[in-house]
Design an enzyme around this catalytic site. Structure first.
Site, PDB file in Angstrom:
ATOM      1  CG  HIS B 140     -36.819 -29.625  19.356  1.00 35.43           C
ATOM      2  ND1 HIS B 140     -36.868 -28.315  19.171  1.00 35.43           N
ATOM      3  CD2 HIS B 140     -37.085 -30.053  20.679  1.00 35.43           C
ATOM      4  CE1 HIS B 140     -37.936 -27.930  20.314  1.00 35.43           C
ATOM      5  NE2 HIS B 140     -37.887 -28.871  21.178  1.00 35.43           N
ATOM      6  CD  GLU B 141     -36.886 -34.105  22.006  1.00 37.26           C
ATOM      7  OE1 GLU B 141     -36.380 -33.913  23.088  1.00 37.26           O
ATOM      8  OE2 GLU B 141     -37.984 -33.505  21.622  1.00 37.26           O
ATOM      9  CG  HIS B 144     -34.792 -29.940  24.678  1.00 36.73           C
ATOM     10  ND1 HIS B 144     -35.057 -28.779  25.167  1.00 36.73           N
ATOM     11  CD2 HIS B 144     -35.911 -30.592  24.145  1.00 36.73           C
ATOM     12  CE1 HIS B 144     -36.309 -28.394  24.751  1.00 36.73           C
ATOM     13  NE2 HIS B 144     -36.871 -29.330  24.000  1.00 36.73           N
ATOM     14  CG  HIS B 150     -39.146 -25.564  24.298  1.00 38.55           C
ATOM     15  ND1 HIS B 150     -40.198 -25.868  25.213  1.00 38.55           N
ATOM     16  CD2 HIS B 150     -38.648 -26.444  23.480  1.00 38.55           C
ATOM     17  CE1 HIS B 150     -40.219 -27.359  24.610  1.00 38.55           C
ATOM     18  NE2 HIS B 150     -39.527 -27.716  23.971  1.00 38.55           N
ATOM     19  CB  CYS B 151     -35.653 -20.892  21.350  1.00 32.33           C
ATOM     20  SG  CYS B 151     -35.302 -19.212  20.638  1.00 32.33           S
ATOM     21  CB  CYS B 156     -35.246 -20.625  16.812  1.00 33.89           C
ATOM     22  SG  CYS B 156     -33.852 -21.393  17.638  1.00 33.89           S
ATOM     23  CB  CYS B 175     -32.422 -18.184  16.752  1.00 27.24           C
ATOM     24  SG  CYS B 175     -32.078 -18.478  18.655  1.00 27.24           S
ATOM     25  CB  CYS B 178     -30.378 -21.562  19.856  1.00 27.41           C
ATOM     26  SG  CYS B 178     -31.811 -21.276  20.918  1.00 27.41           S
TER      27      CYS B 178
END
Lengths: 451, 200
Positions: B140-141, B144, B150-151, B156, B175, B178
């Site tokens: 996740h990071e 970024h 953010h989605c 996702c 997703c 992304c």
């Protein structure tokens, strides 16, 4: 609830706080700007306003409370959160009394900050929805058959067709020159239909570039093209359960006609950059000022698409062909603009009305509306006279026929009446105030023949 | 996985392909965690990873009053210590906070180069679950860092988790949108690292 790109201004004198908060909010989809003092915040909002303000209470120079008063004075609907250090909750309470929506003690618990921001986004969405509903209500008020002012026979025929087609799902093509009120007619059909509880979604196809129109209609997924930072619903999706009104349909490209034809046939589509099929259920009303059969002959409009949108055709005659509608329309707009401007205007002088009915009205009802608005603004007395209409091109001439003999004048006048009534002799005779036999005799004498 | 390289060590051979990410253990972090994170970065994001030897957490990032390390400061130090286009992911067992937030599970520069993730608050549900959480937060990071916000798609990994329980609810997958965006940005990064701009 998504933040939907709420514009947010973070005001804090500590750089670390400012930057961390801005970074956190940006990742969550907020559009963030920062200011390092109350004074610089005021400079920023002199140029542009924000949806949400996150303001530190304790800052050198102008403090958060004072800044908040300035923001609220300039933008009463602004959503504001005050940031306070632990132990200064009393100041935060003071800020709440002055209209802050919430306060938060730094450092914040991430969940608490998320909840506060989501609550603000929900408040904003609710307010926007209220405004939108109020507008829809106003539109509805205007959108009954009563909303269309007309007493000419030609328009009565239009009303009859509208009432007949409204309850059905049939696509309708509304044809007419610019300014005759095609969108108003579409709204009335929608509100008289069984889909009136659903949305009425209008789009002017002529005012968009090809790519913008495609994205407006079909929507897009995030990352579908440069600048598509988040997914967006298109008009086809928004119109589900209601009516989609496509104005200036004659201006869309052949490729777009194919795409739309496919949606109309399959009743489903994909967003740009998307892979999922989205079902649609809307009624299509379209309008154009163009001669679509002519465009078909030139190969610029698809015949199959034309037959799909042209199941029922409503033609709104230009205002110059129904001059008997000028007086009631002028009165209607006069009343509206008198109310809006707060001026007490009783009516138009006979000469002023004569000028209006003699005018050619190339811009149709829209032009008449603008003329009346301007006349009301310019009006000095309780009546609108010829003086207030002097800006109207050719208004000072008694008519547009120029120096003519009485005979020439009579021929031109009869010709105009016949044109107005689409060469219906009985109707033209009624309009001229003579009987049918007299008109037929005059037509024969002046050799006036149906074109 | 790439052989370990450190900017303070000799540069790789000319024909070696440089990794796109340096994984930097800060303080004691078990080797398995590093390898699992590296493997998932490669498998799910196409990011090749070079695991560096552990180094201590930067002492001046310690916030005495909160008994935590300042994640923002750690990221700044990492960016200074490891210049160049290669991305960096710090991994630590210490608790992290930021000047505004009482704690963070991870922190990153949006569209920048560095991120840091902590395992401190991921315990309490067994070793397997802790690893899963670590992988999800790391990916996740790093997304970024590649510039993704953010989605709002329910399925996702870029949804914003507000706490550890919500991390568990996240799928270990992105997703379509992304994933497409990550692929595009990783390709750009690859070209940037393989052919750095001419500075002459």
């Amino acid at each position: 609830m998504t933040p939907s790109g709420l514009a947010t201004l973070v005001v804090d004198d500590e750089e670390a706080i400012r930057e961390s908060l801005a970074a956190w909010l940006t990742k969550d989809g907020y559009r963030v700007e920062t200011a390092d003092s109350g004074e610089s915040a005021l400079e920023i909002i002199a140029d542009r306003l924000f949806d949400v303000y996150l303001v530190d209470i304790k800052m050198p120079g102008m403090d958060g409370i004072e800044l908040l008063s300035h923001v609220k004075a300039r933008q009463p609907e602004a959503l504001t959160i005050v940031i306070t250090a632990h132990g200064s909750v009393e100041t935060a309470v003071e800020a709440m009394k002055r209209g802050a929506n919430d306060y938060i003690c730094k450092p914040f618990d991430p969940e608490e900050l998320s909840l506060i921001m989501e609550r603000l986004a929900a408040t904003k969405a609710l307010r926007d929805e209220n405004v939108s509903l109020r507008e829809q209500l106003m539109e509805r008020h205007d959108a009954g058959l009563d909303g269309i002012v007309a007493q000419s026979e030609a328009m009565q025929a239009v009303f009859a067709t509208m009432e007949e087609v409204a309850p059905t799902m049939t696509p309708v093509l509304i044809q007419g020159e610019t300014g005759v009120g095609k969108e108003l007619v579409a709204r009335v059909i929608h509100h008289a239909s069984e889909r009136s509880a659903g949305p009425f979604v209008a789009l002017n196809c002529g005012a968009q570039s090809e790519s913008l129109l495609e994205s407006e209609l079909f929507g897009h997924e995030r990352g579908a093209f440069t600048g598509a930072v988040r997914a967006r619903r298109g008009r086809l999706e928004m119109a589900t359960g209601g009516t989609l009104f496509l104005d200036e349909i004659g201006d869309i490209s052949a490729q777009m006609q194919v795409s739309l034809l496919r949606v109309l046939e399959e009743k489903r589509f994909q967003r740009l950059g998307g892979t999922q099929w989205i079902d649609t259920d809307f009624r299509l009303l379209s309008a154009t000022h163009r001669d679509l059969p002519g465009l078909i002959r030139q190969g610029r409009f698809r015949e199959d698409f034309f037959y799909r949108i042209n199941v029922i055709r409503i033609e709104i005659p230009p205002l110059r062909h129904r001059l008997e509608d000028v007086a009631p329309l002028a009165d209607h707009f006069l009343e509206r603009y008198s109310r809006e401007t707060g001026k007490r205007i009783l009516g138009l002088t006979q000469r002023a009305m004569g000028i209006l009915t003699a005018y050619h009205w190339p811009g149709n009802v829209r032009e008449l509306r603008n003329v009346m608005e301007r006349a009301v603004v310019l009006a000095k007395g309780q009546m609108i006279g010829a003086e207030e209409l002097s800006f109207l091109e050719g208004a000072n001439e008694p008519c547009h026929l120029g120096p003519m003999s009485l005979r020439e004048m009579e021929i031109a006048h009869i010709q105009a009446a016949l044109d107005t009534c689409a060469w219906n002799v009985s109707r033209a005779a009624r309009q001229l105030g003579i009987d049918r036999a007299t008109l037929t005799r005059k037509m024969k004498r002046y050799r006036l023949q149906r074109p | 996985m790439m052989p370990s390289t450190d900017p303070e060590m000799p540069p790789p051979e000319d024909d070696a392909v440089a990794a796109l990410v340096r994984l930097i253990p800060l303080g004691p972090v078990d080797e398995l965690s590093c390898q699992v994170v590296a493997g998932n970065l490669q498998a799910l994001m196409d990011l090749t990873v070079d695991i560096l030897p552990p180094r201590p957490v930067f002492p001046d990032a310690f916030m005495e009053a909160r008994r935590q390390f300042d994640a923002v400061k750690i990221i700044k130090h990492l960016a200074e210590r490891f210049p160049g286009p290669t991305l960096g992911l710090g991994l630590t067992g210490s608790d992290l906070g930021t000047p505004v937030l009482t704690y963070v599970l991870g922190e990153s520069q949006l569209g920048g180069r560095m991120a840091v993730v902590s395992t401190y608050r991921l315990t309490g549900a067994g070793a397997q679950r802790k690893l899963e959480r670590l992988v999800k937060i790391s990916l996740h990071e790093m997304a970024h860092v590649l510039g993704l916000g953010h989605c709002w798609q329910p399925q996702c990994l870029m949804r914003s988790p507000r706490n550890v329980a919500q991390v568990d609810e996240l799928p270990l997958a992105f997703c379509d949108t992304c994933r497409y965006e990550i692929g595009r940005r990783v390709r750009n990064l690859f070209h940037q690292i393989q052919s750095p701009p001419d500075r002459s």
